[in-house]
Scaffold this motif. Structure first.
Motif, PDB file in Angstrom:
ATOM      1  N   GLU A   1       5.200  10.895   1.590  1.00 37.77           N
ATOM      2  CA  GLU A   1       4.808   9.408   1.025  1.00 37.77           C
ATOM      3  C   GLU A   1       5.228   8.222   1.680  1.00 37.77           C
ATOM      4  O   GLU A   1       6.495   8.173   1.977  1.00 37.77           O
ATOM      5  CB  GLU A   1       5.032   9.416  -0.493  1.00 37.77           C
ATOM      6  CG  GLU A   1       4.747   8.213  -1.254  1.00 37.77           C
ATOM      7  CD  GLU A   1       4.975   8.314  -2.883  1.00 37.77           C
ATOM      8  OE1 GLU A   1       5.544   7.346  -3.415  1.00 37.77           O
ATOM      9  OE2 GLU A   1       4.728   9.403  -3.415  1.00 37.77           O
TER      10      GLU A   1
ATOM     11  N   LEU B   1       0.763   5.353   0.571  1.00 38.30           N
ATOM     12  CA  LEU B   1      -0.071   6.643   1.090  1.00 38.30           C
ATOM     13  C   LEU B   1       0.742   7.769   0.825  1.00 38.30           C
ATOM     14  O   LEU B   1       1.815   8.036   0.852  1.00 38.30           O
ATOM     15  CB  LEU B   1      -0.138   6.522   2.588  1.00 38.30           C
ATOM     16  CG  LEU B   1      -1.047   5.296   3.220  1.00 38.30           C
ATOM     17  CD1 LEU B   1      -0.820   5.313   4.713  1.00 38.30           C
ATOM     18  CD2 LEU B   1      -2.576   4.977   2.744  1.00 38.30           C
ATOM     19  N   SER B   2      -0.073   8.955   0.478  1.00 39.28           N
ATOM     20  CA  SER B   2       0.280  10.380   0.257  1.00 39.28           C
ATOM     21  C   SER B   2       0.196  11.033   1.652  1.00 39.28           C
ATOM     22  O   SER B   2      -0.438  10.582   2.612  1.00 39.28           O
ATOM     23  CB  SER B   2      -0.585  10.961  -0.702  1.00 39.28           C
ATOM     24  OG  SER B   2      -0.395  10.396  -1.909  1.00 39.28           O
ATOM     25  N   ARG B   3       0.908  11.874   2.012  1.00 42.60           N
ATOM     26  CA  ARG B   3       1.138  12.817   2.836  1.00 42.60           C
ATOM     27  C   ARG B   3      -0.471  13.330   3.525  1.00 42.60           C
ATOM     28  O   ARG B   3      -0.979  13.607   2.502  1.00 42.60           O
ATOM     29  CB  ARG B   3       1.996  14.036   2.733  1.00 42.60           C
ATOM     30  CG  ARG B   3       1.979  14.854   4.140  1.00 42.60           C
ATOM     31  CD  ARG B   3       2.928  16.080   3.533  1.00 42.60           C
ATOM     32  NE  ARG B   3       2.579  17.404   4.900  1.00 42.60           N
ATOM     33  CZ  ARG B   3       3.460  17.305   5.807  1.00 42.60           C
ATOM     34  NH1 ARG B   3       4.311  16.412   5.920  1.00 42.60           N
ATOM     35  NH2 ARG B   3       3.283  18.376   6.742  1.00 42.60           N
TER      36      ARG B   3
ATOM     37  N   ILE C   1      -1.141   8.668  10.655  1.00 40.74           N
ATOM     38  CA  ILE C   1      -1.195   9.372   9.517  1.00 40.74           C
ATOM     39  C   ILE C   1       0.348   9.738   8.808  1.00 40.74           C
ATOM     40  O   ILE C   1       1.240   9.855   9.355  1.00 40.74           O
ATOM     41  CB  ILE C   1      -1.726  10.645  10.104  1.00 40.74           C
ATOM     42  CG1 ILE C   1      -3.225  10.615  11.017  1.00 40.74           C
ATOM     43  CG2 ILE C   1      -2.192  11.469   8.926  1.00 40.74           C
ATOM     44  CD1 ILE C   1      -3.277  11.808  11.746  1.00 40.74           C
TER      45      ILE C   1
ATOM     46  N   HIS D   1      -2.632  11.259   4.560  1.00 33.86           N
ATOM     47  CA  HIS D   1      -3.723  10.119   4.560  1.00 33.86           C
ATOM     48  C   HIS D   1      -3.452   9.228   5.650  1.00 33.86           C
ATOM     49  O   HIS D   1      -2.612   8.951   6.231  1.00 33.86           O
ATOM     50  CB  HIS D   1      -3.388   9.355   3.189  1.00 33.86           C
ATOM     51  CG  HIS D   1      -3.971  10.050   1.876  1.00 33.86           C
ATOM     52  ND1 HIS D   1      -4.815   9.515   0.977  1.00 33.86           N
ATOM     53  CD2 HIS D   1      -4.107  11.363   1.474  1.00 33.86           C
ATOM     54  CE1 HIS D   1      -5.004  10.411   0.062  1.00 33.86           C
ATOM     55  NE2 HIS D   1      -4.583  11.657   0.554  1.00 33.86           N
ATOM     56  N   TYR D   2      -4.583   8.512   6.016  1.00 39.65           N
ATOM     57  CA  TYR D   2      -4.578   7.607   7.134  1.00 39.65           C
ATOM     58  C   TYR D   2      -4.301   6.142   6.765  1.00 39.65           C
ATOM     59  O   TYR D   2      -5.006   5.723   5.647  1.00 39.65           O
ATOM     60  CB  TYR D   2      -6.247   7.666   7.731  1.00 39.65           C
ATOM     61  CG  TYR D   2      -6.332   8.928   8.723  1.00 39.65           C
ATOM     62  CD1 TYR D   2      -6.448   8.867  10.219  1.00 39.65           C
ATOM     63  CD2 TYR D   2      -6.532  10.130   8.080  1.00 39.65           C
ATOM     64  CE1 TYR D   2      -6.635  10.099  10.790  1.00 39.65           C
ATOM     65  CE2 TYR D   2      -6.652  11.398   8.854  1.00 39.65           C
ATOM     66  CZ  TYR D   2      -6.701  11.272  10.203  1.00 39.65           C
ATOM     67  OH  TYR D   2      -7.055  12.298  11.207  1.00 39.65           O
TER      68      TYR D   2
ATOM     69  N   HIS E   1      -7.701   4.422  11.761  1.00 37.03           N
ATOM     70  CA  HIS E   1      -8.111   5.443  12.397  1.00 37.03           C
ATOM     71  C   HIS E   1      -8.171   4.921  13.807  1.00 37.03           C
ATOM     72  O   HIS E   1      -8.397   3.716  14.169  1.00 37.03           O
ATOM     73  CB  HIS E   1      -9.526   5.968  11.948  1.00 37.03           C
ATOM     74  CG  HIS E   1      -9.351   6.669  10.669  1.00 37.03           C
ATOM     75  ND1 HIS E   1      -9.475   6.157   9.459  1.00 37.03           N
ATOM     76  CD2 HIS E   1      -9.644   8.085  10.629  1.00 37.03           C
ATOM     77  CE1 HIS E   1      -9.330   7.159   8.496  1.00 37.03           C
ATOM     78  NE2 HIS E   1      -9.447   8.103   9.388  1.00 37.03           N
TER      79      HIS E   1
ATOM     80  N   LYS F   1       0.998  -1.320  -0.071  1.00 43.61           N
ATOM     81  CA  LYS F   1       0.179  -0.003  -0.191  1.00 43.61           C
ATOM     82  C   LYS F   1       0.968   1.233   0.022  1.00 43.61           C
ATOM     83  O   LYS F   1       1.829   1.243   0.646  1.00 43.61           O
ATOM     84  CB  LYS F   1      -0.728  -0.139   1.381  1.00 43.61           C
ATOM     85  CG  LYS F   1      -1.858   1.273   1.253  1.00 43.61           C
ATOM     86  CD  LYS F   1      -2.655   0.980   2.644  1.00 43.61           C
ATOM     87  CE  LYS F   1      -3.660  -0.103   2.530  1.00 43.61           C
ATOM     88  NZ  LYS F   1      -4.596  -0.088   3.972  1.00 43.61           N
TER      89      LYS F   1
END
Length: 228
Positions: A101, A34-36, A97, A38-39, A42, A32
């Motif tokens: 990247e 994730l961009s800055r 979080i 993004h979770y 949670h 996976k």
């Protein structure tokens, strides 16, 4: 800025696995990105997946009932998240979080259970990893609890430099883009007090900024006692 990408075989947790075991693990792994901002997960979500950070960094944020946020930790390459799955199904105590990247490998609890059945020594490595992680968390909390804001902030910079530092002849650049508010959330202080402390650190030639990165100066004569 160069970013480290971790191969699973580099980690102590996976040392000693047979080639076919390791191959099967990698084939079943989901990846996976994730961009800055993004979770990954949670706070309050049920834990059912274990995550290995291959590159990038995430912050673990705990939100109180009144909405106040505390950054519990910053996690980088080689660290494992969602480890509560090793014990039992339960809810996450914080949110994860992306601070930049991030590339992550995702495992199911069943995959780890299968490895343990094939190789019982794998269970001991998991226990050792989690025990060390808990010890480091307790040590960090013990060192910083009750200290003045400036000392807590300086201790945080030393810790981040140890984890994410890039050594230079006279300084250490901390390879982590972190805001003043995030620093405040990590030490349980206000942004105003952190800004004031940073001004004093800069005046004393202890901390500087380079673009969006903090730089910790190497000065053996400098001490946190300067600010007492």
């Amino acid at each position: 800025m160069k970013h480290c990408i971790i191969c699973l075989q580099q980690l102590d947790l996976f040392q000693g696995l047979e080639r076919d075991q390791f191959t099967n693990l990698c084939q079943c792994t989901n990846r996976k990105r994730l961009s800055r901002g993004h979770y990954l997960f949670h706070q309050g979500e049920a834990t059912s997946t274990i995550y290995l950070i291959k590159s990038g960094k995430l912050k673990l944020v705990q939100t109180a009932e009144d909405g106040h946020e505390t950054i519990l930790d910053v996690c980088g390459p080689g660290e494992v998240l969602g480890e509560l799955s090793f014990y039992q199904e339960q809810n996450e105590y914080s949110s994860a979080i992306a601070m930049e990247e991030v590339c992550i490998c995702c495992f199911s609890k069943l995959q780890f259970e299968g490895l343990i059945k094939q190789d019982p020594s794998f269970a001991l490595r998991i226990i050792g990893y989690l025990g060390q992680k808990r010890y480091e968390t307790m040590l960090k909390s013990g060192k910083e609890s009750g200290l003045p804001v400036k000392e807590r902030l300086l201790q945080l910079f030393y810790r981040l430099a140890e984890q994410y530092g890039q050594e230079r002849p006279t300084s250490t650049l901390i390879d982590l883009k972190i805001t003043q508010q995030e620093l405040a959330d990590m030490i349980g202080s206000s942004r105003v007090m952190v800004i004031q402390a940073l001004k004093e650190f800069k005046a004393a030639n202890i901390i500087d900024r380079e673009n969006r990165y903090f730089v910790l100066k190497n000065d053996p004569c400098t001490s946190i006692h300067t600010f007492e």
